[in-house]
Design an enzyme around this catalytic site. Structure first.
Site, short mmCIF file in Angstrom:
data_model
loop_
_atom_site.label_atom_id
_atom_site.label_comp_id
_atom_site.label_asym_id
_atom_site.label_seq_id
_atom_site.Cartn_x
_atom_site.Cartn_y
_atom_site.Cartn_z
N MET A 152 0.81 -1.22 0.00
CA MET A 152 0.00 0.00 0.00
C MET A 152 0.85 1.27 0.00
O MET A 152 0.64 2.16 0.81
CB MET A 152 -0.93 -0.01 1.21
CG MET A 152 -1.78 -1.27 1.32
SD MET A 152 -2.97 -1.39 0.02
CE MET A 152 -4.17 -0.24 0.59
N ARG A 153 1.81 1.34 -0.91
CA ARG A 153 2.67 2.51 -0.99
C ARG A 153 2.86 2.90 -2.46
O ARG A 153 2.98 2.04 -3.31
CB ARG A 153 4.04 2.22 -0.39
CG ARG A 153 4.01 1.75 1.05
CD ARG A 153 5.39 1.36 1.55
NE ARG A 153 6.28 2.50 1.64
CZ ARG A 153 6.37 3.30 2.69
NH1 ARG A 153 5.61 3.07 3.74
NH2 ARG A 153 7.19 4.32 2.70
N ILE A 212 5.18 3.93 -5.31
CA ILE A 212 6.59 3.62 -5.54
C ILE A 212 7.22 4.73 -6.37
O ILE A 212 6.64 5.18 -7.37
CB ILE A 212 6.72 2.24 -6.21
CG1 ILE A 212 6.12 1.20 -5.27
CG2 ILE A 212 8.16 1.92 -6.54
CD1 ILE A 212 6.09 -0.19 -5.82
N ASN A 264 1.21 -5.39 -9.95
CA ASN A 264 0.41 -5.22 -8.74
C ASN A 264 -0.98 -5.78 -9.02
O ASN A 264 -1.43 -5.80 -10.16
CB ASN A 264 0.32 -3.73 -8.39
CG ASN A 264 -0.43 -3.49 -7.09
OD1 ASN A 264 -0.29 -4.22 -6.13
ND2 ASN A 264 -1.23 -2.43 -7.07
N HIS A 278 -5.04 -5.26 -7.83
CA HIS A 278 -5.90 -4.27 -7.18
C HIS A 278 -7.33 -4.79 -7.18
O HIS A 278 -7.79 -5.34 -8.18
CB HIS A 278 -5.82 -2.93 -7.91
CG HIS A 278 -6.64 -1.87 -7.26
ND1 HIS A 278 -6.28 -1.26 -6.09
CD2 HIS A 278 -7.83 -1.34 -7.61
CE1 HIS A 278 -7.21 -0.39 -5.74
NE2 HIS A 278 -8.17 -0.42 -6.65
#
Length: 159
Positions: free
Chosen positions: A48-49, A51, A65, A67
């Site tokens: 949850m960051r 990049i 990723n 989602h």
């Protein structure tokens, strides 16, 4: 998660973001470790960051990723809750390349999940997470087989 990885014989290493002076310094250490281990693909799930270019640029097209929505709808935190609040009838999951934005990278694959009357965030999340667990390994396999092509914003999977 580290204990589970150890039980399965998966090597792990831990970085604590708050112990670094900046996101860039944090990611530089991650990048050094990835390079040291010759990691070819980075798979994010629940990361949850946002990049920074420090990590995105060297791994662009090799970092994915997952989602819990059909992007570009409902990016960021709370995609399942957002879908319920909006009243959509179909939501789902998306596997996409990471580009440094908030869930803005080129889409590799998606799977639809129907929103049922009476769904709660928990009941819908259960079906979405099931779809995630099914879709993500397939995409990783397609990438490993060299079947995923990236052309600008368009990703495709060769048959």
């Amino acid at each position: 998660m580290t204990e589970r990885a150890q039980r399965e014989g998966v090597e792990t290493w831990l970085f604590t973001p708050k112990s670094y002076p900046s996101r860039e310094a944090y990611e530089a250490d991650i990048l050094a470790e990835l390079r040291r281990r010759n990691v070819e693909l980075v798979v994010l799930a629940g990361y949850m960051r946002i990049i920074t270019p420090v990590l995105v640029e060297p791994y662009y097209g090799r970092m994915i990723n997952i989602h819990p929505s059909l992007l570009p709808a409902f990016p960021g935190i709370g995609g399942i809750r957002q879908a319920l609040e909006y009243g959509v009838k179909i939501t789902g999951v998306t596997v996409h390349f990471v580009d440094g934005g908030m869930d803005t990278g080129p889409i590799i694959a998606q799977r639809a999940v129907e929103v049922l009357d009476g769904d709660t965030e928990e009941t819908l999340a259960e079906r979405i997470h099931k779809a995630e667990r099914e879709l993500l390994p397939h995409v990783v396999q397609f990438i490993a087989e060299g079947r995923v092509e990236l052309n600008g914003r368009h990703a495709s999977i060769r048959q």
